[in-house]
Scaffold this active site. Structure first.
Site, short mmCIF file in Angstrom:
data_model
loop_
_atom_site.label_atom_id
_atom_site.label_comp_id
_atom_site.label_asym_id
_atom_site.label_seq_id
_atom_site.Cartn_x
_atom_site.Cartn_y
_atom_site.Cartn_z
CG ASP A 128 47.66 42.65 41.59
OD1 ASP A 128 47.45 43.63 41.83
OD2 ASP A 128 48.05 42.20 42.44
CG ASP A 173 46.43 35.02 43.79
OD1 ASP A 173 45.96 33.74 43.40
OD2 ASP A 173 47.23 35.43 44.44
CD GLU A 222 43.43 40.99 43.54
OE1 GLU A 222 43.73 41.57 42.77
OE2 GLU A 222 43.71 39.65 44.32
CG ASP A 228 48.41 38.17 40.57
OD1 ASP A 228 47.59 37.94 40.37
OD2 ASP A 228 49.25 37.86 41.06
#
Ligand code: 28F
Length: 638
Positions: free
Chosen positions: A496, A500, A423, A498
């Site tokens: 990541d 997203d 990503e 997180d």
């Protein structure tokens, strides 16, 4: 007495064989095999329900992972078995395969994948007690690792009926003895759907203040379809359901169309999920196709010049359950979950055609709604075919067929190659620098990813976010997916830790699940685990920690080496971009040191539902899912 001794020897040798090679009997000694023990016992209770004598099964997970299963049936018979000269209840718990056909009349209908019976559970338990109540009292006997420790004796004079089994799986045999309540709940929910009216309860008493969960559906398969369609938008209000019974074969089907684009078909034989399908499913598809084509011709929706509607168009958006009960099922296929009995196809097909044709004539509005969807599926399939041909032609014309963003590896043998789908551009940059280009390819993805759950196949081929993934993997999609052409053995999603990152991961997993399913089934999809923390100190090599528990462990290890907690600098990583290329290699990409999570599919039915809840049109089920699952979230955007 000589006879009795011989039987005893047979018993011990039989159960010893089970302990020597448990995998042969329950598939594996992993978490999966462990849960199989419970299913084996519950199956016996379900058989008693199918025989018409039991209405309720109670399961409890007790502290220390002891399992209790109880039913309100007739109680396992206590009388002396004529051949074995020991109580029938003892036969059931000590003689291999005793659960099977014995007693004649095809008593055993339900049955786990292995259908091995209670004696296998006994052999693989540190301790097991079985109690039977026949209205004249309750009688119990106990075993340890299959060996009798307490003879059959009366424990009470009550007038209840039923069977109760309590067992502790053997920690010497199983990799883990920790039960997962959710895994059991899913199976019991499915069992309750498949056996209309049967009440199954589950209570996890390891957890303080926990509540009993009840699975009980008067609607049976109709309730099952409604459950699967919770997050979907139905094309017609009522679930359509039929059942029929003929020469030793019982058939039940239920289905409903939704605005979804995929088909969601599940089949069962004697309560076993036939993942690979088989003759019952073939028959269902055949009958469905014929009924709709017949109807469309009869009412001139298809004109004389029009070609027939194809099965795959007629199945777009369908959610269906096909459940059959067969006396002597033949299981075929790689995982022995494909029904082979040829007579079943015709029985299901003709029942479907007949009953569905009648239903459609009675409910013209439903027929119209479904056929409209089918016709638009047909048009979309035609458009998709054209889009595919365009892609093919393009790739023949252009010299470089691989996507520009792909940094491919040198290795040409797929078995030794892997691809990181990364990503974001910055992380993609470090990954490109940090990788071992001999065998690691990098494909960066960025920006808003397409949600395939809300998209029809023709829009997927030329989607600018997905087509690089399709082309890089090289194996096509959908019906044309060919795993032999896969260009990498490992497809590793690196995002990541997180929200997203989780989002893009879910979008990609949805895509793989819907369009490249064998990738998941055959274990090619992985999730990279970047570290969350770094501990550093002058003169000490950096220490990476992958989660909170790992952090605590590393602190302790360092303390033992005389390095105090407060002398360490701790960095919390917010994203892949914070690591330089060497760090990324060392922590996340180097096969010697990295941690990869392999994505597997323990329950395709539940997975399908979860994907539609998470990614589908309806908002309310998603809100509910988030509320119910928030407590499991450990790492949310820190
Ligand atoms: C908690 C697990 O195992 N329940 C069972 C029965 C009832 C009978 C039975 C079982 C058939 C011929 C033995 C009773 N009366 N729950 C259970 N309930 N097994 S297992 O019979 C098994 C064999 O001999 C039963 C009349 N026929 C069958």
């Amino acid at each position: 007495m000589a006879n009795y001794d011989e039987n005893q020897i047979q018993v011990l040798e039989g159960l010893e064989a089970v302990r020597k090679r448990p995998g042969m009997y329950i598939g594996s000694v992993s978490e999966r095999g462990l849960h199989h023990l419970v299913y084996e016992i519950v199956d016996n209770a379900v058989d008693e329900a199918l025989a018409g004598y039991c209405t309720e099964i109670n399961v409890e997970i007790l502290p220390e992972n002891v399992i209790m299963v109880k039913d309100n049936g007739r109680g396992i018979p206590l009388g002396i078995h004529p051949k074995m000269k020991i109580p029938a209840i003892e036969v059931v718990y000590t003689i291999l395969h005793a659960g099977g056909k014995f007693g004649g009349g095809g008593y055993k209908v339900s049955g786990g994948l292995h259908g091995v019976g209670a004696s296998v559970v006994n052999a693989l338990s540190e301790e097991l007690t079985v109690e039977a109540s026949n209205g004249d009292g309750t009688f119990a006997m106990s075993f340890a690792r299959g060996k009798k420790t307490v003879e059959l004796h009366k424990v009470s004079d009550d007038n209840t009926r039923g069977t109760k089994v309590t067992f502790r799986p053997d920690s010497e045999i199983f990799e883990t003895t920790e039960f997962n309540a959710e895994t059991l709940a899913q199976r019991f929910r499915e069992m309750a759907f498949l056996n209309k009216g049967l009440k199954i309860t589950l209570w996890d008493k390891r957890v303080e203040d926990s509540e009993m969960r009840v699975f009980h559906f008067e609607g049976g398969l109709v309730s099952f379809v409604q459950y699967l369609n919770t997050a979907k938008d139905p094309v017609h209000p009522d679930v359509i359901a039929f059942d029929t019974a003929s020469n030793d074969v019982e058939v039940e089907v239920a289905f409903q169309y939704t605005t979804a684009y995929n088909e969601n078909l599940h089949s069962f034989v004697n309560n076993i999920n036939t993942i690979e399908g088989g003759t019952h499913l073939d028959g269902f598809k055949r009958g469905l196709t014929k009924a709709f084509n017949d109807y469309a011709r009869k009412f001139n929706i298809l004109k004389e010049k029009d070609s027939n509607l194809q099965g795959e168009d007629i199945r777009e958006g369908i959610t269906a359950i096909v459940s059959v009960r067969v006396m002597e099922p033949q299981f075929e296929g790689q995982t022995k979950t494909k029904l082979g009995n040829s007579e079943v196809a015709g029985i299901v097909a003709s029942a479907m055609t007949e009953k569905l044709s009648y239903y459609l004539e009675e409910n013209p509005n439903v027929a119209k709604a479904i056929l409209e969807k089918t016709l638009s599926a047909q048009r979309a399939r035609e458009a998709a075919r054209k889009a595919r041909e365009l892609v093919r032609r393009k790739s023949v014309l252009e010299s470089t067929t691989l996507p520009g963003k792909l940094a491919d590896c040198q290795e040409k043998d797929a078995v030794r190659s892997e691809i990181y789908i990364v990503e974001g551009d910055s992380a993609g940059g470090s990954a490109k620098q940090g990788r071992d280009r001999k065998f690691q390819a990098i494909l960066p993805l960025w920006g808003k990813m397409l949600n395939v759950e809300k998209t029809r196949a023709d829009k997927i081929y030329n989607n600018e976010k997905l087509s690089p993934v399709i082309v890089a993997l090289g194996a096509g999609i959908g019906n044309e997916f060919n795993i032999e052409k896969l260009r990498y053995d490992k497809i590793i999603l690196m995002a990541d830790a997180d929200v997203d990152g989780a989002h893009i991961r879910t979008l990609l997993l949805t895509f793989f699940f819907r369009y490249m399913r064998p990738l998941i089934d055959e274990g090619h999809v992985y999730i990279a685990q970047p570290p969350l923390f770094k501990l550093s100190k002058k003169g000490m090599a950096d220490v990476y920690c992958y989660n909170e528990a790992d952090l605590e462990k590393k602190f302790k290890e360092l303390e033992e080496k005389g390095i105090a907690r407060d002398s360490l600098a701790m960095q919390r990583y917010k994203g892949l971009g914070e690591m330089n290329s060497e760090q990324l290699w060392e922590t996340t990409m180097n096969p010697e040191t990295r941690i990869l999570l392999r994505v597997n599919l323990s329950d395709a039915i539940e997975a399908d539902r979860t994907f539609s809840v998470l990614m589908g049109e309806e908002v309310e089920p998603r809100r509910k899912f988030i509320e119910e699952n928030a407590k499991y979230v450990v790492n949310l955007d820190i």
